[in-house]
Design an enzyme around this catalytic site. Structure first.
Site, PDB file in Angstrom:
ATOM      1  N   HIS A 114       2.434   2.088 -50.607  1.00 25.18           N
ATOM      2  CA  HIS A 114       1.968   0.751 -50.975  1.00 25.18           C
ATOM      3  C   HIS A 114       1.034   0.791 -52.181  1.00 25.18           C
ATOM      4  O   HIS A 114       0.560  -0.241 -52.633  1.00 25.18           O
ATOM      5  CB  HIS A 114       1.261   0.111 -49.770  1.00 25.18           C
ATOM      6  CG  HIS A 114       1.120  -1.364 -49.863  1.00 25.18           C
ATOM      7  ND1 HIS A 114      -0.102  -2.005 -49.924  1.00 25.18           N
ATOM      8  CD2 HIS A 114       2.054  -2.350 -49.921  1.00 25.18           C
ATOM      9  CE1 HIS A 114       0.078  -3.299 -49.996  1.00 25.18           C
ATOM     10  NE2 HIS A 114       1.370  -3.552 -49.994  1.00 25.18           N
ATOM     11  N   ASP A 121      -1.050   9.555 -70.108  1.00 23.76           N
ATOM     12  CA  ASP A 121      -1.576  10.724 -70.824  1.00 23.76           C
ATOM     13  C   ASP A 121      -2.753  11.382 -70.098  1.00 23.76           C
ATOM     14  O   ASP A 121      -3.584  12.042 -70.741  1.00 23.76           O
ATOM     15  CB  ASP A 121      -2.011  10.337 -72.245  1.00 23.76           C
ATOM     16  CG  ASP A 121      -0.806  10.140 -73.179  1.00 23.76           C
ATOM     17  OD1 ASP A 121       0.304  10.549 -72.803  1.00 23.76           O
ATOM     18  OD2 ASP A 121      -1.003   9.570 -74.271  1.00 23.76           O
ATOM     19  N   LYS A 296      -6.529  -7.888 -53.233  1.00 23.08           N
ATOM     20  CA  LYS A 296      -7.197  -7.043 -52.237  1.00 23.08           C
ATOM     21  C   LYS A 296      -8.492  -6.545 -52.880  1.00 23.08           C
ATOM     22  O   LYS A 296      -8.597  -5.396 -53.334  1.00 23.08           O
ATOM     23  CB  LYS A 296      -6.330  -5.851 -51.827  1.00 23.08           C
ATOM     24  CG  LYS A 296      -4.952  -6.233 -51.243  1.00 23.08           C
ATOM     25  CD  LYS A 296      -3.876  -6.142 -52.286  1.00 23.08           C
ATOM     26  CE  LYS A 296      -2.464  -6.194 -51.729  1.00 23.08           C
ATOM     27  NZ  LYS A 296      -2.091  -7.348 -50.979  1.00 23.08           N
TER      28      LYS A 296
END
Length: 390
Positions: A114, A121, A296
Site C-alpha cells: 500500500h 537518483d 492520511k
C-alpha cells in the site's frame, strides 16, 4: 499552495493533490541520470498514468535504471499493452503478490503493498498517499479532485527510503526468480534514531510491524494543546480511541477530518459506529464533502506531523506494507495545520452530537452490524487481538 521547509539539513515540500504532485514527479523523472524507483498500490490506465508512463520510458531510453513495483491487487486491471510497452522501453516491472482471483483467498493475500513512494537518483524522494491515477474519481458523480497529500524530501532520510525500497525490490525479485536484480540490503526504521527531526517509518509484517501506530500513539499521548487527523479510512482500535478521548478530556482540542462521501459502504458505516463515543468525549468530527477524502496526515501541537500511505484501520496498521514520513518542525506543521483548517472550513461539514443521536433505529443497527462484521473479518484474518490493542 505547495510550501517549502528547511528542516535539519532537509528540504521538504508539502504537496496537495495530484495537480501539485504529478508535475514534480514527472520533472524529477525527466531529470534522473542514474535510477528511478516507484512503488504504488494503484497504477491506472488514465491520463496521469500515461504521463508517468511516458516519463518512465523517456528515462529508460536515456539509460536510467527504471524500476516499477506494483501491487498485484490494486493494479490488477492495468492493461497488458501498457505493461508490454513499458517493458519494451526498458522499464523493469515487478508485481507484489499477484492477485489470483480464481483461487480461494488466503491470509497472505490480504498483506498488500500500500506504499506510495518514489526515489530519484537516490537523492530525491516522494512519500505520499497519492496513487498513480487521476485526481477526479471516474464515474461522473464526483467532479472535484480527491483530497490527498505528498511530501517531497531531500536530505539524509532519503538514504533510509532508498534502503527500504531497494530491499523490497530485491525481495520481490527473488520471489519472482529475478535473482540478478540487486543484492539484499537490510532496512532499519529511521525512527529508531530519536534525535532525527525527519523520520521515515516503514511498516511490514516482520521487524517493523508496529512502527506507524506507535508513532501515532506517542504523539497523541504526549499532546498538550491540539491534535488534527485527516484519514480516509478511520477505524482505530480501542487503545488509540482511548488515547484520543483521554487527550480531549485533558483539554486538548481534537479535530478529525473524515470521509463524508460513501466510497466503501461497509467501511463507511463501521466508522460511523464510532461517532457516538468520539463525539461524547468532546472530539470534533468534520466530514469532507467536496470529493472523496484519501489523505492520511496528522498534526499535533504545532510541531509533530506525518504524511504517508497509512490509514488508521486494521488493514493499514496490521496487514499492509505502509510508509509515512514524520516531521518535527513548527513551519512544516503549520503548513499542514493551515491546509487542514482550510479544508475543514471550505470543504467539510461538522457533525453535531445531539443531531447525530437522532438517527433512527435502522441506521444505528446498520452501523453496529457493519462494525461487528469488520471486527469479525479482522478476527478471521488472525489480527483481532492486535486490532483491539491498537
Amino acid at each position: 499552495m505547495s510550501s517549502t521547509h528547511f528542516v535539519d539539513n532537509h528540504v521538504l515540500m508539502l504537496l496537495r493533490n495530484g495537480e501539485e504532485f504529478f508535475p514534480r514527479l514527472i520533472a524529477a523523472i525527466d531529470g534522473a541520470t542514474l535510477s528511478v524507483y516507484i512503488e504504488t498500490y494503484i497504477y491506472a490506465a488514465d491520463e496521469s498514468g500515461r504521463l508517468v508512463s511516458l516519463a518512465l520510458q523517456r528515462a529508460a531510453a536515456r539509460g536510467v535504471a527504471v524500476n516499477l513495483l506494483l501491487d498485484g491487487f490494486g493494479t490488477a486491471d492495468l492493461p497488458l499493452d501498457w505493461i508490454t510497452e513499458m517493458r519494451a522501453a526498458g522499464v523493469a516491472i515487478l508485481w507484489f503478490r499477484p492477485w489470483l482471483g480464481w483461487l480461494p483467498i488466503r491470509l497472505y493475500q490480504l498483506r498488500r503493498l500500500h506504499r506510495k513512494l518514489a526515489l530519484i537518483d537516490e537523492r530525491l524522494a516522494f512519500v505520499s498517499s497519492i496513487n498513480i491515477n487521476d485526481d477526479i474519481p471516474p464515474g461522473g458523480a464526483i467532479t472535484a479532485p480527491r483530497l490527498d497529500y505528498t511530501v517531497q524530501v531531500q536530505g539524509h532520510v532519503v538514504e533510509h527510503i532508498q534502503v527500504s525500497m531497494q530491499r523490497l525490490w530485491t525481495l520481490v525479485s527473488w520471489v519472482n526468480f529475478h535473482r540478478r536484480e540487486r543484492r539484499f540490503v537490510k532496512f532499519q526504521n529511521a525512527g529508531k534514531e530519536s534525535h532525527n527531526k525527519v523520520i521515515f517509518l516503514a511498516r511490514d509484517n516482520f521487524k517493523n510491524r508496529h512502527t506507524i501506530e506507535q508513532a501515532y500513539m506517542a504523539a497523541i499521548i504526549g499532546a498538550k494543546t491540539e491534535i488534527m487527523i485527516a484519514n480516509a479510512y478511520f477505524l482505530p482500535g480501542k487503545r488509540l480511541r482511548r488515547a484520543l478521548c483521554e487527550a480531549a478530556a485533558r483539554g486538548v482540542r481534537v479535530q478529525l477530518l473524515l470521509q463524508g462521501q460513501v466510497e466503501y459502504r461497509l467501511q463507511h458505516y463501521a466508522t460511523l459506529a464510532l461517532y457516538d463515543e468520539l463525539l461524547g468525549a468532546g472530539i470534533e468530527i468534520h466530514e469532507y464533502q467536496l470529493s472523496f477524502l484519501h489523505a492520511k496526515v496528522a498534526m499535533v501541537d504545532g510541531i509533530w506531523s506525518t504524511v504517508g500511505s497509512s490509514n488508521i484501520d486494521p488493514l493499514s496498521l496490521w496487514m499492509a506494507r505502509e510508509a509515512n514520513l514524520v516531521v518535527y518542525d513548527k513551519g512544516f506543521a503549520e503548513s499542514m495545520r493551515q491546509s487542514l483548517m482550510h479544508e475543514i472550513a471550505h470543504g467539510a461539514l461538522p457533525v453535531q452530537h445531539e443531531k447525530w443521536r437522532e438517527h433512527g433505529l435502522f441506521k444505528r443497527l446498520m452501523m453496529r452490524a457493519s462494525y461487528a462484521l469488520v471486527r469479525l473479518l479482522t478476527g478471521f484474518s488472525g489480527y483481532a487481538r492486535g486490532y483491539d490493542n491498537v
